[in-house]
Design a protein around this motif. Structure first.
Motif, short mmCIF file in Angstrom:
data_model
loop_
_atom_site.label_atom_id
_atom_site.label_comp_id
_atom_site.label_asym_id
_atom_site.label_seq_id
_atom_site.Cartn_x
_atom_site.Cartn_y
_atom_site.Cartn_z
N UNK A 190 39.31 37.41 57.73
CA UNK A 190 39.05 38.05 59.03
C UNK A 190 40.19 38.97 59.44
N UNK A 191 41.42 38.57 59.14
CA UNK A 191 42.57 39.32 59.62
C UNK A 191 42.65 40.73 59.03
N UNK A 192 42.45 40.82 57.72
CA UNK A 192 42.61 42.13 57.07
C UNK A 192 41.26 42.79 56.77
N UNK A 193 40.18 42.02 56.89
CA UNK A 193 38.85 42.56 56.60
C UNK A 193 38.54 42.61 55.11
N UNK A 194 39.43 42.08 54.27
CA UNK A 194 39.13 42.07 52.83
C UNK A 194 38.01 41.09 52.53
N UNK A 195 36.99 41.57 51.82
CA UNK A 195 35.83 40.73 51.50
C UNK A 195 35.96 40.21 50.07
N UNK A 196 34.97 39.42 49.67
CA UNK A 196 34.85 39.08 48.25
C UNK A 196 34.02 40.17 47.58
N UNK A 197 34.13 40.27 46.27
CA UNK A 197 33.36 41.26 45.53
C UNK A 197 32.62 40.57 44.39
N UNK A 198 31.33 40.78 44.29
CA UNK A 198 30.57 40.28 43.13
C UNK A 198 30.46 41.45 42.17
N UNK A 199 31.02 41.30 41.00
CA UNK A 199 31.18 42.46 40.12
C UNK A 199 30.92 42.04 38.67
N UNK A 200 30.28 42.90 37.90
CA UNK A 200 30.05 42.59 36.49
C UNK A 200 31.40 42.62 35.77
N UNK A 201 31.67 41.52 35.06
CA UNK A 201 32.98 41.38 34.42
C UNK A 201 33.29 42.58 33.51
N UNK A 202 32.28 43.03 32.76
CA UNK A 202 32.51 44.13 31.82
C UNK A 202 32.88 45.42 32.57
N UNK A 203 32.26 45.65 33.73
CA UNK A 203 32.57 46.87 34.49
C UNK A 203 33.98 46.80 35.08
N UNK A 204 34.36 45.59 35.51
CA UNK A 204 35.71 45.41 36.06
C UNK A 204 36.76 45.70 34.98
N UNK A 205 36.49 45.18 33.78
CA UNK A 205 37.43 45.41 32.68
C UNK A 205 37.53 46.91 32.36
N UNK A 206 36.39 47.57 32.38
CA UNK A 206 36.37 49.02 32.14
C UNK A 206 37.26 49.76 33.14
N UNK A 207 37.14 49.35 34.41
CA UNK A 207 37.94 49.96 35.48
C UNK A 207 39.44 49.75 35.23
N UNK A 208 39.79 48.51 34.83
CA UNK A 208 41.21 48.21 34.59
C UNK A 208 41.73 48.97 33.36
N UNK A 209 40.88 49.13 32.36
CA UNK A 209 41.30 49.86 31.16
C UNK A 209 41.57 51.33 31.50
#
Ligand SMILES: Cc1cc2nc3c(=O)[nH]c(=O)nc-3n(C[C@H](O)[C@H](O)[C@H](O)COP(=O)(O)OP(=O)(O)OC[C@H]3O[C@@H](n4cnc5c(N)ncnc54)[C@H](O)[C@@H]3O)c2cc1C
Length: 410
Positions: free
Chosen positions: A94-113
Motif C-alpha cells: 500500500x505504501x509504495x503502490x508496488x503490486x505483484x506481477x504474474x509473468x511468464x517465466x520465459x518472457x521474464x528471462x528474455x527481458x533480463x537477458x
C-alpha cells in the motif's frame, strides 16, 4: 577487496539478477556460464511479489516488465464447488503502490537477458559445470564438462535446486528430495464468462476437496489465462526439471485434472478444460538451514535455500542477488575480505529465508485432499483464516533489497 572477476554459474533468475547487480553496484566483472544451449523456456507464469517489483524498479526494468505481465493487486479465493467468492488477499504494498506481477517465466528471462546484453555482461551458453576447486593466490577454478577451466576471484553458484556448486563443493551432504508432488500447469484462451465473473479481479485460487487450482491472467491484455495445480505424479527419473504431458500421459493427466477441478463452477470448468497441453514441474525440496558459502564460493537463490513452492522463491532468489551485489560493492569501497562479504550475506538473508520456508511448508500441507466437512468449514471461516494468514504474511512485502541496511563496516 579490489574489483574482481566473478564466475556466475547458471542463467536463471538469480544468476541474471546477480550479474546485473554486480554491474550496477560494484566494479567486479561477471561472466555467466549456463549449461543449456539457449535460454530455458521451462516453467509457467510465476507470481512476483511487490519486493520484486521494487527490485525491477530500481534497475529501470519495471515499465518493460509491466508490458508483459498482469498486475495482481489481490488474489481472490473462490469455492470450486459453488463458484462463490470467499475472500481476497491483497497483493500490493500500500505504501509504495508496488503490486505483484504474474509473468511468464520465459518472457521474464528474455527481458533480463536483454538487460544483460545492454550492460555488456557476457553470457556463455552450453557450458556445464562439473567441478569447483580452490587454486593458489586467492582464486577459484570452475571446471566444465568440455574440459575447459575458468579461474576467477569469486564464484557464484546460481545453479538452482540441484546445484553442482553446492553438491560438489560447498555442502555435498545437503541434497534435494522429490516431494512426490508435481505442479501441473498450462495456458488456456480466456473463456467467455471469466472477464465478467463476479468478484474475479484477474487472479483467483479456486479451492475444493481435492486441492486448489490457480487461475490468473498472465499478460496485460487478459487474452490468455495461466492455470496451475498440484497433483501426485511419479517424476520420470531422467527429467528433474519439468516435462510436458504428451500422448497417453497427456490425455490421462488432462482427464484427471478436469475430473478433479472441473466438477463445480462452469467458468472454472471451462478454464481447466481449455488447457490444450499440461506441463509438469516436479517439486523438489532442499532441507532448510545448511551452509551458504565456502572460501571464495557462495550459493544464491534455489541453490542455497529452495523451499516448497510458496509463491516467493523467485523473490528470495532475486533479493539474494541484489543484496550480494551491493555487499561486493561495499567491500570494494572498504577494502574488506571476501569472507566478510559472504558472512554478512548469510547474516542478512538467513532469517527472511527461514521465515519464508516455514510459511511455505505450512501452505504446502494445505495442498492435500480434504474431506467434504473440512472444505465446508473452510468456506465458512475463510475470512478468519485470511485475516490470520495476511497478518503473518504482511511483513514480507515491505522488504527493499536495493535499500535494506547492510550493517556497519565489513
Ligand atoms: C512448480 C513451481 C512453481 C513455482 N512458482 C513460483 C511463483 O509463482 N513465484 C515465485 O516467486 N517462485 C516460484 N517458484 C520458485 C522459483 O521458480 C525459483 O525459486 C526460482 O526460479 C529460482 O531461481 P534460480 O535462479 O535460483 O534457479 P533456477 O531458475 O533453477 O536456475 C538455475 C540455472 O542454472 C543452470 N544450471 C544448473 N546446473 C548447471 C551446471 N552444472 N552448469 C551450468 N549451469 C547450470 C540451469 O540450467 C538454470 O538455468 C516455483 C517453483 C516451482 C518448482
Amino acid at each position: 577487496m579490489p574489483p574482481q572477476r566473478a564466475t556466475v554459474i547458471g542463467l536463471g533468475l538469480s544468476g541474471a539478477l546477480l550479474a546485473l547487480s554486480l554491474n550496477r553496484y560494484s566494479s567486479t566483472i561477471p561472466t555467466i556460464y549456463e549449461l543449456r544451449a539457449s535460454p530455458s523456456t521451462l516453467g509457467g507464469a510465476i507470481n512476483l511479489t511487490p519486493p520484486v517489483s521494487r527490485i525491477l524498479d530500481s534497475l529501470g526494468l519495471l515499465a518493460a516488465a509491466k508490458e508483459i505481465a498482469f498486475e495482481t493487486k489481490e488474489i481472490s479465493i473462490f469455492s470450486l464447488r459453488s463458484g462463490a467468492k470467499l475472500g481476497a488477499l491483497p497483493f500490493i504494498d500500500e505504501e509504495t503502490g508496488h503490486t505483484s506481477l504474474r509473468i511468464e517465466r520465459a518472457l521474464l528471462l528474455e527481458l533480463l537477458i536483454r538487460a544483460l546484453d545492454e550492460a555488456g555482461v557476457q553470457v556463455v551458453f552450453g557450458k556445464r559445470l562439473e567441478g569447483v576447486r580452490e587454486v593458489e593466490d586467492g582464486r577459484v577454478a570452475a571446471v566444465f564438462a568440455d574440459g575447459g577451466e575458468v579461474e576467477s576471484e569469486l564464484l557464484f553458484g546460481c545453479d538452482g535446486i540441484h546445484s553442482l556448486v553446492r553438491g560438489a563443493y560447498v555442502e555435498p551432504d545437503r541434497k534435494a528430495t522429490y516431494s512426490g508432488l508435481s505442479s501441473a500447469y498450462g495456458f488456456s484462451a480466456t473463456p467467455e464468462g471469466l472477464i465478467g465473473k463476479e468478484g474475479f479481479e484477474g487472479t483467483a485460487v479456486a479451492s475444493g476437496m481435492r486441492g486448489s487450482v490457480i487461475v490468473s491472467y498472465c499478460g496485460p491484455r487478459k487474452e490468455k489465462v495461466f492455470v496451475g495445480a498440484v497433483m501426485e505424479v511419479k517424476a520420470p527419473d531422467a527429467d528433474r526439471d519439468g516435462w510436458r504431458g504428451k500422448g497417453a500421459m497427456g490425455t490421462e493427466a488432462k482427464k484427471e485434472l478436469v475430473e478433479r477441478f472441473g466438477g463445480g463452477d462452469p467458468v472454472f470448468k471451462a478454464v481447466v478444460e481449455g488447457v490444450e497441453e499440461w506441463s509438469f514441474f516436479p517439486v523438489w525440496v532442499l532441507p532448510n538451514g545448511g551452509t551458504y558459502w565456502r572460501g571464495r564460493t557462495v550459493l544464491v537463490g534455489d541453490a542455497a535455500h529452495a523451499g516448497p513452492p510458496g509463491g516467493e522463491g523467485a523473490a528470495l532468489a532475486m533479493e539474494d542477488a541484489v543484496v550480494l551485489g551491493r555487499l561486493v560493492g561495499k567491500a570494494e569501497e572498504e577494502g574488506a575480505a571476501v569472507e566478510a562479504v559472504f558472512r554478512r550475506y548469510d547474516e542478512l538473508r538467513r532469517e527472511r529465508v527461514t521465515e519464508n520456508y516455514t510459511r511455505a511448508s505450512a501452505r504446502w500441507e494445505g495442498a492435500k485432499n480434504r474431506s467434504w466437512l473440512f472444505q465446508k468449514t473452510m468456506e465458512l471461516f475463510m475470512w478468519a483464516f485470511l485475516m490470520v494468514w495476511w497478518n503473518k504474511r504482511e511483513w514480507g512485502f515491505e522488504y527493499d533489497a536495493a535499500n535494506v541496511e547492510l550493517g556497519g563496516k565489513l
